[in-house]
Write a protein that holds these residues in place. Structure first.
Motif, short mmCIF file in Angstrom:
data_model
loop_
_atom_site.label_atom_id
_atom_site.label_comp_id
_atom_site.label_asym_id
_atom_site.label_seq_id
_atom_site.Cartn_x
_atom_site.Cartn_y
_atom_site.Cartn_z
N ARG A 1 0.85 -1.19 0.00
CA ARG A 1 0.00 0.00 0.00
C ARG A 1 0.88 1.24 0.00
NH1 ARG A 1 -4.16 0.68 4.34
NH2 ARG A 1 -4.43 2.54 3.05
N SER A 2 0.56 2.18 -0.84
CA SER A 2 1.34 3.42 -0.85
C SER A 2 1.12 4.19 0.45
CB SER A 2 0.98 4.28 -2.06
OG SER A 2 -0.38 4.67 -2.01
N GLY A 3 0.03 3.94 1.15
CA GLY A 3 -0.29 4.64 2.40
C GLY A 3 0.38 4.07 3.64
N TRP A 4 1.11 2.96 3.51
CA TRP A 4 1.79 2.42 4.68
C TRP A 4 2.92 3.34 5.09
CZ3 TRP A 4 2.22 -3.29 2.73
CH2 TRP A 4 1.06 -3.98 3.09
N ASN A 5 3.11 3.49 6.40
CA ASN A 5 4.15 4.39 6.93
C ASN A 5 5.55 3.84 6.75
OD1 ASN A 5 2.28 6.30 7.77
ND2 ASN A 5 2.01 5.34 9.75
N GLY A 6 5.72 2.54 6.94
CA GLY A 6 7.06 1.95 6.85
C GLY A 6 7.53 1.86 5.41
N LYS A 7 8.78 2.14 5.18
CA LYS A 7 9.36 2.07 3.84
C LYS A 7 9.83 0.65 3.55
CE LYS A 7 8.72 6.35 3.02
NZ LYS A 7 7.46 6.64 2.39
N GLY A 8 9.66 0.21 2.33
CA GLY A 8 10.14 -1.10 1.91
C GLY A 8 9.27 -2.27 2.33
N MET A 9 8.07 -2.00 2.83
CA MET A 9 7.17 -3.07 3.24
C MET A 9 6.44 -3.62 2.03
SD MET A 9 5.71 -1.15 6.63
CE MET A 9 4.42 -2.33 6.94
N TRP A 10 6.19 -4.93 2.02
CA TRP A 10 5.42 -5.54 0.95
C TRP A 10 4.82 -6.85 1.42
CZ3 TRP A 10 7.94 -10.09 0.47
CH2 TRP A 10 9.34 -10.11 0.50
N LEU A 11 3.91 -7.38 0.62
CA LEU A 11 3.28 -8.68 0.89
C LEU A 11 3.61 -9.63 -0.24
CD1 LEU A 11 -0.37 -7.56 1.76
CD2 LEU A 11 1.56 -7.86 3.33
N ARG A 12 3.63 -10.92 0.09
CA ARG A 12 3.73 -11.96 -0.94
C ARG A 12 2.94 -13.17 -0.46
NH1 ARG A 12 9.90 -14.32 -0.38
NH2 ARG A 12 9.71 -15.05 1.76
N LEU A 13 2.51 -13.97 -1.41
CA LEU A 13 1.81 -15.20 -1.10
C LEU A 13 2.83 -16.33 -1.01
CD1 LEU A 13 -0.91 -16.66 -0.74
CD2 LEU A 13 -0.97 -16.95 -3.22
N VAL A 14 2.80 -17.07 0.08
CA VAL A 14 3.73 -18.19 0.28
C VAL A 14 2.98 -19.49 0.01
CG1 VAL A 14 5.21 -19.39 1.93
CG2 VAL A 14 5.04 -16.89 1.99
N ILE A 15 3.48 -20.23 -0.96
CA ILE A 15 2.92 -21.54 -1.30
C ILE A 15 4.07 -22.53 -1.40
CG2 ILE A 15 1.60 -22.88 -2.98
CD1 ILE A 15 0.29 -20.28 -3.89
N PHE A 16 4.01 -23.60 -0.63
CA PHE A 16 5.04 -24.63 -0.69
C PHE A 16 4.77 -25.59 -1.83
CE2 PHE A 16 5.54 -23.09 3.61
CZ PHE A 16 6.91 -23.11 3.79
N PRO A 17 5.80 -26.02 -2.55
CA PRO A 17 5.61 -27.01 -3.60
C PRO A 17 4.95 -28.27 -3.02
CG PRO A 17 7.84 -26.13 -3.67
CD PRO A 17 7.19 -25.62 -2.41
N ASP A 18 3.97 -28.77 -3.70
CA ASP A 18 3.23 -29.96 -3.26
C ASP A 18 2.53 -29.76 -1.92
OD1 ASP A 18 4.13 -31.38 -5.55
OD2 ASP A 18 5.98 -31.90 -4.49
N GLY A 19 2.50 -28.52 -1.41
CA GLY A 19 1.83 -28.24 -0.15
C GLY A 19 2.56 -28.74 1.09
#
Length: 78
Positions: free
Chosen positions: A18-36
């Motif tokens: 979000r551009s509105g987040w205060n912290g710099k360099g923050m991001w999200l990602r989806l974590v999916i393990f191979p074969d679960g």
């Protein structure tokens, strides 16, 4: 973009923030393990969203109502 569009980007392998987040360099990602399966533990692992914090830590993330209603989501380049 909306949270719905950001969620679609996460599912396609993009990182989002979000551009509105205060912290710099923050991001999200989806974590999916191979074969679960987590290769370190051998346990079944369901997908989850992870945040990279401003102090360079990775933590599980849950959306707030403010995050879900925000329209300042954007993709993040590596």
């Amino acid at each position: 973009m909306t949270f719905g569009k950001a969620l679609k980007k996460l599912k396609k392998g993009w990182k989002v923030a979000r551009s509105g987040w205060n912290g710099k360099g923050m991001w999200l990602r989806l974590v999916i393990f191979p074969d679960g399966i987590d290769p370190d533990t051998g346990y079944e692992n369901r997908p989850y969203i992870e945040m990279k914090t401003a102090d360079d830590q990775l933590v599980p993330w849950v959306a707030s109502q403010t995050d879900m209603l925000a329209e300042d989501w954007e993709t993040v380049e590596d």
